[in-house]
Motif scaffolding. Sequence first.
Motif, PDB file in Angstrom:
ATOM      1  N   UNK A  85       0.857  -1.218   0.069  1.00  0.00           N
ATOM      2  CA  UNK A  85       0.217   0.116  -0.028  1.00  0.00           C
ATOM      3  C   UNK A  85       1.037   1.187   0.044  1.00  0.00           C
ATOM      4  N   UNK A  86       0.048   2.455  -0.352  1.00  0.00           N
ATOM      5  CA  UNK A  86       1.312   3.698  -0.516  1.00  0.00           C
ATOM      6  C   UNK A  86       1.151   4.108   0.701  1.00  0.00           C
ATOM      7  N   UNK A  87       2.142   4.709   1.183  1.00  0.00           N
ATOM      8  CA  UNK A  87       2.548   5.200   2.429  1.00  0.00           C
ATOM      9  C   UNK A  87       3.500   4.549   3.338  1.00  0.00           C
ATOM     10  N   UNK A  88       4.633   5.013   3.745  1.00  0.00           N
ATOM     11  CA  UNK A  88       5.464   4.348   4.859  1.00  0.00           C
ATOM     12  C   UNK A  88       4.622   3.904   5.801  1.00  0.00           C
ATOM     13  N   UNK A  89       5.060   2.893   6.704  1.00  0.00           N
ATOM     14  CA  UNK A  89       4.511   2.544   7.878  1.00  0.00           C
ATOM     15  C   UNK A  89       4.734   3.639   9.029  1.00  0.00           C
ATOM     16  N   UNK A  90       3.786   3.896  10.048  1.00  0.00           N
ATOM     17  CA  UNK A  90       4.016   4.604  10.995  1.00  0.00           C
ATOM     18  C   UNK A  90       4.976   4.265  12.140  1.00  0.00           C
ATOM     19  N   UNK A  91       5.153   2.930  12.332  1.00  0.00           N
ATOM     20  CA  UNK A  91       5.856   2.195  12.962  1.00  0.00           C
ATOM     21  C   UNK A  91       7.164   1.579  12.526  1.00  0.00           C
ATOM     22  N   UNK A  92       8.341   1.323  13.149  1.00  0.00           N
ATOM     23  CA  UNK A  92       9.229   0.404  12.662  1.00  0.00           C
ATOM     24  C   UNK A  92       8.635  -1.154  12.477  1.00  0.00           C
ATOM     25  N   UNK A  93       8.950  -1.427  11.122  1.00  0.00           N
ATOM     26  CA  UNK A  93       8.390  -2.729  10.650  1.00  0.00           C
ATOM     27  C   UNK A  93       8.654  -4.208  11.565  1.00  0.00           C
ATOM     28  N   UNK A  94       9.918  -3.817  12.234  1.00  0.00           N
ATOM     29  CA  UNK A  94      10.423  -5.095  13.134  1.00  0.00           C
ATOM     30  C   UNK A  94       9.480  -4.833  14.463  1.00  0.00           C
ATOM     31  N   UNK A  95       8.487  -3.949  14.632  1.00  0.00           N
ATOM     32  CA  UNK A  95       7.811  -3.888  15.726  1.00  0.00           C
ATOM     33  C   UNK A  95       6.339  -3.736  15.462  1.00  0.00           C
ATOM     34  N   UNK A  96       6.000  -4.293  14.359  1.00  0.00           N
ATOM     35  CA  UNK A  96       4.386  -4.630  13.690  1.00  0.00           C
ATOM     36  C   UNK A  96       3.810  -5.316  14.654  1.00  0.00           C
ATOM     37  N   UNK A  97       4.380  -6.461  15.306  1.00  0.00           N
ATOM     38  CA  UNK A  97       3.851  -7.488  16.250  1.00  0.00           C
ATOM     39  C   UNK A  97       3.263  -6.888  17.741  1.00  0.00           C
ATOM     40  N   UNK A  98       3.966  -5.996  18.027  1.00  0.00           N
ATOM     41  CA  UNK A  98       3.949  -5.545  19.645  1.00  0.00           C
ATOM     42  C   UNK A  98       3.300  -4.166  19.565  1.00  0.00           C
ATOM     43  N   UNK A  99       3.609  -3.222  18.754  1.00  0.00           N
ATOM     44  CA  UNK A  99       3.254  -1.881  18.997  1.00  0.00           C
ATOM     45  C   UNK A  99       1.681  -1.406  18.990  1.00  0.00           C
ATOM     46  N   UNK A 100       1.442  -0.673  19.711  1.00  0.00           N
ATOM     47  CA  UNK A 100      -0.010  -0.139  19.748  1.00  0.00           C
ATOM     48  C   UNK A 100      -0.316   0.296  18.155  1.00  0.00           C
ATOM     49  N   UNK A 101      -1.480   0.149  17.880  1.00  0.00           N
ATOM     50  CA  UNK A 101      -2.037   0.464  16.527  1.00  0.00           C
ATOM     51  C   UNK A 101      -1.898   1.865  16.387  1.00  0.00           C
ATOM     52  N   UNK A 102      -1.566   2.467  15.433  1.00  0.00           N
ATOM     53  CA  UNK A 102      -1.396   3.951  14.765  1.00  0.00           C
ATOM     54  C   UNK A 102      -2.293   4.066  13.581  1.00  0.00           C
ATOM     55  N   UNK A 103      -3.174   4.470  13.007  1.00  0.00           N
ATOM     56  CA  UNK A 103      -3.901   4.554  12.069  1.00  0.00           C
ATOM     57  C   UNK A 103      -4.006   5.953  11.195  1.00  0.00           C
ATOM     58  N   UNK A 104      -3.676   5.907   9.870  1.00  0.00           N
ATOM     59  CA  UNK A 104      -3.701   7.201   9.223  1.00  0.00           C
ATOM     60  C   UNK A 104      -5.259   7.307   9.021  1.00  0.00           C
ATOM     61  N   UNK A 105      -6.109   6.360   8.967  1.00  0.00           N
ATOM     62  CA  UNK A 105      -7.519   6.544   8.618  1.00  0.00           C
ATOM     63  C   UNK A 105      -8.354   5.969   9.616  1.00  0.00           C
ATOM     64  N   UNK A 106      -8.428   6.675  10.747  1.00  0.00           N
ATOM     65  CA  UNK A 106      -9.528   6.153  11.671  1.00  0.00           C
ATOM     66  C   UNK A 106     -10.906   5.992  11.169  1.00  0.00           C
ATOM     67  N   UNK A 107     -11.555   6.655  10.494  1.00  0.00           N
ATOM     68  CA  UNK A 107     -12.895   6.574   9.969  1.00  0.00           C
ATOM     69  C   UNK A 107     -13.070   5.366   9.451  1.00  0.00           C
TER      70      UNK A 107
END
Length: 193
Positions: A40-62
């Motif tokens: 998908x377009x857009x770089x991740x908001x968190x480090x890819x090594x931490x996808x599994x444990x990091x609290x979610x952050x969304x660009x598109x909350x709605x």
Amino acid sequence: MFPPVAIRELVANALIHQDFTVTGAGPMIEIFDRRLEISNPGEPLVDTRRFLDTQPRSRNEKLASLMRRLNICEERGTGIDKVVAAVELFGLPAPVFERPPGFTRAMLFAHKAFGEMDRQERLHACYMHACLRYVTQEPVTNASLRARFGVADRNASTVSRVLADAVGEGLIVVSNPAAGLRSRQYLPFWAQA
């Protein structure tokens, strides 16, 4: 070949986390002989090594809220946990998450026996196993990694080498250094006290 839950979660993530300000691009699913790529377009908001444990952050909350109401996602940040757990259950190589310039890419791979995996694939699977076990509050041991790889008990030394290499690469740490080799437990590098 791939766990349906893993595909569902990765597609939902690609939709929810896409950057709508990027023009001329959208989420893409590519199917190859031995892998599936979802980007998908857009770089991740968190480090890819931490996808599994990091609290979610969304660009598109709605959009995330709508998809939750449609029962497509839970909006709890457990999607990658489900992906890794399903991949382990199916005995597949660990998923890979990449950050090419301007994009996020997730890749699932066809089955490979432990003996067919190269060193990097084994180390990555060990790291992802450690992350999953940490978030489920279970220890990583030689036995748990043998089960993950489908390696017989008599080949415990092979898995010990993977664990030692992962420690040497800084991917995991020994959580109880005073314990003997047979009773050692491991954590992902970011979970050490």
